[in-house]
Design a protein around this motif. Structure first.
Motif, PDB file in Angstrom:
ATOM      1  N   LYS A 110       4.939 -31.750  -3.039  1.00 51.04           N
ATOM      2  CA  LYS A 110       3.823 -32.499  -2.501  1.00 51.04           C
ATOM      3  C   LYS A 110       4.217 -32.418  -0.984  1.00 51.04           C
ATOM      4  O   LYS A 110       3.435 -32.307  -0.030  1.00 51.04           O
ATOM      5  CB  LYS A 110       3.728 -34.164  -2.752  1.00 51.04           C
ATOM      6  CG  LYS A 110       2.830 -34.804  -2.087  1.00 51.04           C
ATOM      7  CD  LYS A 110       2.610 -36.293  -2.675  1.00 51.04           C
ATOM      8  CE  LYS A 110       2.097 -36.385  -3.989  1.00 51.04           C
ATOM      9  NZ  LYS A 110       1.673 -37.781  -4.361  1.00 51.04           N
ATOM     10  N   THR A 111       5.410 -32.414  -0.477  1.00 54.17           N
ATOM     11  CA  THR A 111       5.851 -32.518   0.733  1.00 54.17           C
ATOM     12  C   THR A 111       5.685 -31.033   1.479  1.00 54.17           C
ATOM     13  O   THR A 111       5.166 -31.030   2.482  1.00 54.17           O
ATOM     14  CB  THR A 111       7.460 -32.978   0.893  1.00 54.17           C
ATOM     15  OG1 THR A 111       7.842 -34.089   0.459  1.00 54.17           O
ATOM     16  CG2 THR A 111       8.017 -32.715   2.355  1.00 54.17           C
ATOM     17  N   ASN A 126       3.695 -28.864   0.304  1.00 55.37           N
ATOM     18  CA  ASN A 126       2.223 -28.453  -0.195  1.00 55.37           C
ATOM     19  C   ASN A 126       2.133 -27.124  -0.922  1.00 55.37           C
ATOM     20  O   ASN A 126       1.615 -26.042  -0.695  1.00 55.37           O
ATOM     21  CB  ASN A 126       1.349 -28.212   1.100  1.00 55.37           C
ATOM     22  CG  ASN A 126      -0.277 -28.050   0.699  1.00 55.37           C
ATOM     23  OD1 ASN A 126      -0.259 -28.683  -0.384  1.00 55.37           O
ATOM     24  ND2 ASN A 126      -0.964 -27.511   1.589  1.00 55.37           N
ATOM     25  N   LYS A 127       3.180 -27.003  -1.972  1.00 54.15           N
ATOM     26  CA  LYS A 127       3.464 -26.019  -2.739  1.00 54.15           C
ATOM     27  C   LYS A 127       3.132 -26.286  -4.134  1.00 54.15           C
ATOM     28  O   LYS A 127       3.092 -27.262  -4.721  1.00 54.15           O
ATOM     29  CB  LYS A 127       4.824 -25.306  -2.471  1.00 54.15           C
ATOM     30  CG  LYS A 127       5.181 -24.500  -1.481  1.00 54.15           C
ATOM     31  CD  LYS A 127       6.477 -24.033  -1.651  1.00 54.15           C
ATOM     32  CE  LYS A 127       7.042 -23.035  -0.508  1.00 54.15           C
ATOM     33  NZ  LYS A 127       8.254 -22.624  -0.535  1.00 54.15           N
ATOM     34  N   LYS A 128       2.417 -25.142  -4.846  1.00 57.43           N
ATOM     35  CA  LYS A 128       2.312 -25.617  -6.264  1.00 57.43           C
ATOM     36  C   LYS A 128       3.801 -25.667  -6.874  1.00 57.43           C
ATOM     37  O   LYS A 128       4.761 -24.818  -6.540  1.00 57.43           O
ATOM     38  CB  LYS A 128       1.547 -24.194  -6.972  1.00 57.43           C
ATOM     39  CG  LYS A 128       0.053 -24.117  -6.341  1.00 57.43           C
ATOM     40  CD  LYS A 128      -0.418 -22.823  -7.125  1.00 57.43           C
ATOM     41  CE  LYS A 128      -1.932 -22.959  -6.476  1.00 57.43           C
ATOM     42  NZ  LYS A 128      -1.997 -22.084  -5.072  1.00 57.43           N
ATOM     43  N   PRO A 178       0.063 -29.075  -5.851  1.00 54.06           N
ATOM     44  CA  PRO A 178       0.932 -29.818  -5.076  1.00 54.06           C
ATOM     45  C   PRO A 178       1.132 -31.259  -5.280  1.00 54.06           C
ATOM     46  O   PRO A 178       2.028 -31.795  -5.182  1.00 54.06           O
ATOM     47  CB  PRO A 178       0.769 -29.610  -3.552  1.00 54.06           C
ATOM     48  CG  PRO A 178       0.150 -28.187  -3.721  1.00 54.06           C
ATOM     49  CD  PRO A 178      -0.541 -28.250  -4.962  1.00 54.06           C
ATOM     50  N   ASP A 179      -0.019 -31.915  -5.876  1.00 52.64           N
ATOM     51  CA  ASP A 179      -0.123 -33.232  -6.069  1.00 52.64           C
ATOM     52  C   ASP A 179       0.254 -33.517  -7.563  1.00 52.64           C
ATOM     53  O   ASP A 179       0.294 -34.483  -8.011  1.00 52.64           O
ATOM     54  CB  ASP A 179      -1.430 -33.653  -5.856  1.00 52.64           C
ATOM     55  CG  ASP A 179      -2.738 -33.122  -6.848  1.00 52.64           C
ATOM     56  OD1 ASP A 179      -2.436 -32.396  -7.640  1.00 52.64           O
ATOM     57  OD2 ASP A 179      -3.801 -33.606  -6.675  1.00 52.64           O
TER      58      ASP A 179
END
Length: 160
Positions: A33-34, A36-38, A113-114
Motif C-alpha cells: 500500500k505504501t 503502491n505495488k502489487k 496494492p490495497d
C-alpha cells in the motif's frame, strides 16, 4: 576453484534471502500500500518437491530482480499456523492459503496494492490463482502479465 564455488553459493544464498526477507503477509500488505505495488503471494508447502523447485526459479537473478522492482513478495506457508488478519477476518496461514484459492503447491496469487485479489482469465475461465510449478522463462511471462496489467483484458492462455 573453491573460492569461485563459495562465491556462487554466497550469491545464491543472498538472492534467496533477499526475496525471502518479506515473509510477513501483514507487513507485505502494508508495504504494498505504501509503495503502491502489487503483491505476489507464493503459497508453498515445506514438504513439497515442486515448491522447493519453484524456490529455485524465484531465486534466479532476472526473476528476483523483476519481482523486487515490480512487486512486494510474500511467502505463505500452506501448512502454517501463523495468525493473519486479512480483510477483517482472522486466518491461519493454512486457512488463508485455502481462502486465496490454493489447491496445490506451489500456487501464485497476485493482489492489488490495497490487498484485493486480482482476478484474471485463463483458458476462458475466470480465476485468481495460478497453481503449479512454472519454469523461469514462463514465470517471467506470468510476472509481466500482471506487472503490465495485461490480466485486465488478455487471457493468460494467450501469453503462456
Amino acid at each position: 576453484m573453491k573460492t569461485r564455488i563459495f562465491s556462487l553459493l554466497a550469491i545464491a544464498v543472498l538472492a534467496v534471502s533477499t526475496l525471502s526477507a518479506q515473509t510477513s503477509f501483514q507487513s507485505g500488505l502494508e508495504k504494498a500500500k505504501t509503495l503502491n505495488k502489487k503483491v505476489l503471494v507464493n503459497i508453498y508447502s515445506d514438504n513439497d518437491t515442486w515448491s522447493q523447485k519453484m524456490d529455485k526459479v524465484y531465486s534466479t537473478g532476472n526473476i528476483m530482480n523483476y519481482i523486487n522492482e515490480n512487486f512486494v513478495y510474500v511467502r505463505l506457508n500452506a501448512e502454517g499456523s501463523d495468525k493473519i488478519n486479512y480483510n477483517g477476518k482472522d486466518h491461519t496461514s493454512a486457512s488463508l492459503a485455502k481462502f486465496l484459492g490454493a489447491t496445490g503447491y506451489p500456487s501464485h496469487v497476485f493482489l492489488a496494492p490495497d490487498g484485493t485479489v486480482l482476478k484474471f482469465s485463463y483458458n476462458g475461465e475466470s480465476t485468481s490463482v495460478f497453481s503449479g510449478y512454472i519454469d523461469a522463462p514462463e514465470f517471467e511471462k506470468l510476472l509481466k502479465y500482471f506487472a503490465e496489467n495485461k490480466y485486465q483484458n488478455t487471457d493468460l492462455g494467450k501469453v503462456l
